[in-house]
Scaffold this motif. Structure first.
Motif, mmCIF file in Angstrom:
data_model
loop_
_atom_site.group_PDB
_atom_site.id
_atom_site.type_symbol
_atom_site.label_atom_id
_atom_site.label_comp_id
_atom_site.label_asym_id
_atom_site.label_seq_id
_atom_site.Cartn_x
_atom_site.Cartn_y
_atom_site.Cartn_z
ATOM 1 N N PRO A 46 -9.417 3.975 7.904
ATOM 2 C CA PRO A 46 -7.988 3.887 7.587
ATOM 3 C C PRO A 46 -7.526 2.464 7.315
ATOM 4 O O PRO A 46 -8.135 1.484 7.782
ATOM 5 N N ALA A 47 -6.421 2.359 6.579
ATOM 6 C CA ALA A 47 -5.777 1.062 6.362
ATOM 7 C C ALA A 47 -4.921 0.683 7.558
ATOM 8 O O ALA A 47 -4.619 -0.499 7.776
ATOM 9 N N LEU A 48 -4.519 1.689 8.355
ATOM 10 C CA LEU A 48 -3.656 1.449 9.521
ATOM 11 C C LEU A 48 -3.886 2.580 10.506
ATOM 12 O O LEU A 48 -4.074 3.732 10.110
ATOM 13 N N VAL A 49 -3.843 2.253 11.801
ATOM 14 C CA VAL A 49 -4.015 3.247 12.854
ATOM 15 C C VAL A 49 -2.765 3.282 13.724
ATOM 16 O O VAL A 49 -2.242 2.224 14.121
ATOM 17 N N VAL A 50 -2.281 4.486 14.011
ATOM 18 C CA VAL A 50 -1.177 4.698 14.953
ATOM 19 C C VAL A 50 -1.767 5.304 16.219
ATOM 20 O O VAL A 50 -2.491 6.312 16.152
ATOM 21 N N THR A 93 -8.312 -3.985 11.460
ATOM 22 C CA THR A 93 -7.353 -2.962 11.033
ATOM 23 C C THR A 93 -6.058 -3.066 11.839
ATOM 24 O O THR A 93 -6.107 -3.113 13.072
ATOM 25 N N PRO A 94 -4.893 -3.075 11.189
ATOM 26 C CA PRO A 94 -3.620 -3.120 11.919
ATOM 27 C C PRO A 94 -3.429 -1.870 12.784
ATOM 28 O O PRO A 94 -3.803 -0.760 12.383
ATOM 29 N N VAL A 95 -2.845 -2.065 13.951
ATOM 30 C CA VAL A 95 -2.578 -0.987 14.896
ATOM 31 C C VAL A 95 -1.099 -0.973 15.239
ATOM 32 O O VAL A 95 -0.517 -2.009 15.577
ATOM 33 N N VAL A 96 -0.486 0.212 15.148
ATOM 34 C CA VAL A 96 0.881 0.428 15.616
ATOM 35 C C VAL A 96 0.802 1.443 16.755
ATOM 36 O O VAL A 96 0.309 2.552 16.561
ATOM 37 N N LEU A 142 0.844 -1.185 0.000
ATOM 38 C CA LEU A 142 0.000 0.000 0.000
ATOM 39 C C LEU A 142 0.884 1.241 0.000
ATOM 40 O O LEU A 142 1.479 1.601 1.022
ATOM 41 N N LEU A 143 1.002 1.891 -1.136
ATOM 42 C CA LEU A 143 1.870 3.060 -1.272
ATOM 43 C C LEU A 143 1.119 4.357 -1.035
ATOM 44 O O LEU A 143 1.731 5.414 -0.923
ATOM 45 N N ALA A 144 -0.207 4.307 -0.990
ATOM 46 C CA ALA A 144 -1.020 5.502 -0.789
ATOM 47 C C ALA A 144 -2.170 5.166 0.150
ATOM 48 O O ALA A 144 -3.335 5.196 -0.223
ATOM 49 N N ALA A 145 -1.817 4.835 1.381
ATOM 50 C CA ALA A 145 -2.810 4.377 2.351
ATOM 51 C C ALA A 145 -3.357 5.543 3.165
ATOM 52 O O ALA A 145 -2.711 6.589 3.323
ATOM 53 N N GLU A 146 -4.535 5.340 3.703
ATOM 54 C CA GLU A 146 -5.110 6.260 4.684
ATOM 55 C C GLU A 146 -4.624 5.813 6.061
ATOM 56 O O GLU A 146 -4.845 4.670 6.470
#
Length: 324
Positions: free
Chosen positions: A83-87, A106-109, A17-21
């Motif tokens: 989102p594709a990913l949440v921080v 959804t992946p979480v960092v 994913l090069l242009a993720a939300e």
């Protein structure tokens, strides 16, 4: 090749994913220097043309928010942005939102986590990983004692917060005092700004040769109003009768703390970006173990060192950074 055979093969290799939300949910507020620092690290080290949005829960200036309200705010932002990913930045946001967001796939960092992630169910979770924050209380005090030619008695100041409790518990183990080398170290936590001021002004009289500034973002005045961190830092620096050191880089500077062996939010953002890059390239979050960020850096204010007639030891010069 038969297309029916190709599609199952493609499913085994997630597309990068090069242009993720990406949604960043912070425990604190936009002007908080720690938040600004880790956000800059994230922005600098994320690879790709991602769109990054932010939600600030403001739990430093409003420390007694209902946990259900935090979940409601966070999940509303999540549903709006998809989102594709949440921080998640810092313990309050992590505790409230890591598992509910991951439960939706959804992946979480996370970053800036002071608490132990294992009892929270965050270690080994298939969709959660992150960066731990471990302030270097004992090592910093030991090193600053060397800088001063010895400290027999030091006081560590913290405001009352869950993060402060965790940091003190890790180092002091429910005791009010400990010994670091030849230094007897006391720890005090405050909610009231007036009591904080009294402790600072009486520090030399009470035998302390140095103050160490922990977190000071949740203090309130006599009317119960939040006192800004900038005000607390400036007043403490101007009125401390003994040298003032710190554990975090955001407190270092002219009219602030001298410095020390400090943690920097930028390195937290950098490490979180590395994890996010791997996940968005197809690595499963569960394969990326939570890890600590930097081991700390020697950072000092030139003007505050000069004010207190202090000089970093020659042996440190190749690893010391100065501001101003």
């Amino acid at each position: 090749m038969n297309v029916t055979k190709v599609l199952p093969l493609l499913a085994l290799f997630p597309l990068q994913l090069l242009a993720a939300e990406i949604l960043v949910i912070s425990s604190y507020h936009q002007t908080n220097l720690w938040d600004q620092s880790y956000s800059a690290g994230l922005q600098q080290y994320l690879k790709g043309e991602h769109h990054i949005s932010h939600l600030y829960l403001d739990t430093k200036r409003q420390p007694h928010q209902d946990p259900e309200r935090l979940v409601s705010q966070g999940m509303a932002a999540y549903q709006a942005r998809k989102p594709a990913l949440v921080v998640l930045g810092d313990d309050n946001a992590i505790n409230a939102l890591a598992r509910p967001i991951a439960a939706l796939g959804t992946p979480v960092v996370f970053l800036g986590m002071n608490e132990n992630p294992r009892p929270k169910g965050l270690v080994g979770h298939p969709l959660i990983t992150g960066v731990l924050e471990r302030p270097l209380l004992k090592r910093n005090i030991s090193e600053m004692s060397q800088l001063m030619g010895g400290i027999s008695k030091a006081l560590v100041l913290f405001g009352e917060s869950e993060v402060s409790h965790t940091a003190v518990e890790d180092e002091f183990k429910a005791r009010s005092e400990l010994r670091v080398g030849q230094t007897r170290v006391s720890s005090r936590q405050f909610t009231d700004y007036g009591r904080w001021q009294e402790a600072v002004l009486a520090s030399r009289e009470n035998g302390y040769q140095a103050l160490f500034l922990g977190l000071y973002h949740t203090l309130t005045d006599a009317q119960g109003q939040h006192v800004s961190e900038q005000q607390v830092l400036a007043w403490t620096s101007a009125n401390s009768p003994v040298p003032l050191f710190c554990f975090w880089a955001f407190a270092v500077g002219r009219g602030a703390a001298i410095g020390g062996l400090v943690l920097d939010g930028h390195s937290q953002g950098e490490r979180a970006a590395e994890l996010a890059n791997a996940i968005l390239s197809g690595t499963a979050p569960g394969a990326l173990s939570p890890r600590a960020a930097s081991r700390g850096e020697y950072l000092f204010s030139k003007s505050e060192l000069a004010r207190w007639h202090l000089t970093a030891p020659d042996a440190w010069q190749d690893k010391v950074s100065y501001i101003e």
